[in-house]
Design a protein around this motif. Structure first.
Motif, PDB file in Angstrom:
ATOM      1  N   GLN A 132      90.303   2.030  33.459  1.00  0.00           N
ATOM      2  CA  GLN A 132      90.466   0.613  32.580  1.00  0.00           C
ATOM      3  C   GLN A 132      89.528  -0.471  32.709  1.00  0.00           C
ATOM      4  O   GLN A 132      89.121  -1.100  31.582  1.00  0.00           O
ATOM      5  CB  GLN A 132      92.148   0.103  32.703  1.00  0.00           C
ATOM      6  CG  GLN A 132      92.989   1.022  32.273  1.00  0.00           C
ATOM      7  CD  GLN A 132      92.808   1.684  30.994  1.00  0.00           C
ATOM      8  OE1 GLN A 132      92.455   1.050  30.092  1.00  0.00           O
ATOM      9  NE2 GLN A 132      92.908   3.272  30.877  1.00  0.00           N
ATOM     10  N   ALA A 147      92.909   2.830  25.023  1.00  0.00           N
ATOM     11  CA  ALA A 147      93.000   3.499  26.061  1.00  0.00           C
ATOM     12  C   ALA A 147      91.776   4.286  26.096  1.00  0.00           C
ATOM     13  O   ALA A 147      91.045   4.533  25.031  1.00  0.00           O
ATOM     14  CB  ALA A 147      94.212   5.102  25.654  1.00  0.00           C
ATOM     15  N   LYS A 148      91.359   4.701  27.638  1.00  0.00           N
ATOM     16  CA  LYS A 148      89.831   5.075  27.767  1.00  0.00           C
ATOM     17  C   LYS A 148      89.814   6.720  27.337  1.00  0.00           C
ATOM     18  O   LYS A 148      90.983   7.114  27.717  1.00  0.00           O
ATOM     19  CB  LYS A 148      89.653   4.820  29.050  1.00  0.00           C
ATOM     20  CG  LYS A 148      89.053   3.458  29.439  1.00  0.00           C
ATOM     21  CD  LYS A 148      87.626   3.046  28.804  1.00  0.00           C
ATOM     22  CE  LYS A 148      87.229   1.837  28.913  1.00  0.00           C
ATOM     23  NZ  LYS A 148      85.856   1.394  28.230  1.00  0.00           N
TER      24      LYS A 148
END
Length: 202
Positions: free
Chosen positions: A102, A2-3
């Motif tokens: 993403q 996850a960013k």
């Protein structure tokens, strides 16, 4: 993985774009809601096709692009039509922004959203950064930039979240009333903070 997402916002004329561009100079990917909002209604897009199906060919220019003025006039006096449009476009904008996040390859991502809190998009980010200036400066900067009367800018400010409320929701605040060099050093300091936060598991 996850960013780590920083939600960047601020009132009209606060200098969001300037701050965002300083992060970009440091190699950070920007995902800009205003740009995405234009992309989802670009010529040939699903968004534009649905809008034309709903409102008719009058909202289309001769070259096949969206006639924004005609659409604005329709929705201005018809709240139910504005709701229909928002229900169509907001999920498209949100999904496109998340896809761009993403795809980003920087250590963290800056999501630039003018109505971050108003549209509930702060739920999508890890931390929020508000760019803040005195309302008088907001009005003078915006009327000079957009060549509009100060009364028009005041109306826009009144339609946005009150300054105190926006500041109370912020995790970080950048005061953008000084010189560019001062702003650059504030951005550099936050950049280091966000790099550290991005390394820490959520």
């Amino acid at each position: 993985m996850a960013k780590f997402i920083v939600g960047l916002t601020g009132g009209i004329g606060s200098g969001k774009t300037t701050v965002a561009n300083l992060f970009a100079e440091l190699g950070i990917t920007l995902v800009d809601a205003d740009i995405v909002a234009r992309e989802v209604v670009a010529k040939g897009s699903e968004g534009l096709t649905r809008i034309i199906e709903h409102f008719g060919a009058d909202v289309c220019q001769n070259d096949g692009s969206l006639n924004r003025i005609a659409l604005r006039e329709i929705i201005f006096n018809q709240p139910h039509q504005r709701d229909w449009l928002n229900n169509l476009l907001h999920p498209m904008i949100r999904n496109t922004m998340l896809k761009q996040v993403q795809q980003a390859d920087s250590a963290y991502v800056i999501m630039v959203v003018p109505l971050l809190f108003e549209n509930g998009l702060d739920k999508l980010v890890n931390t929020t950064l508000v760019v803040d200036v005195d309302p008088k400066l907001q009005i003078s900067r915006t009327s000079e930039r957009d060549k509009v009367a100060s009364t028009q800018v005041e109306q826009i400010i009144l339609s946005q979240m009150p300054r105190e409320q926006r500041l109370s929701k912020a995790d970080d605040i950048i005061d953008n009333q000084g010189q560019l060099n001062a702003l650059r050093s504030k951005v550099a300091s936050l950049h280091h903070k966000y790099l550290e936060l991005a390394k820490t598991p959520n």
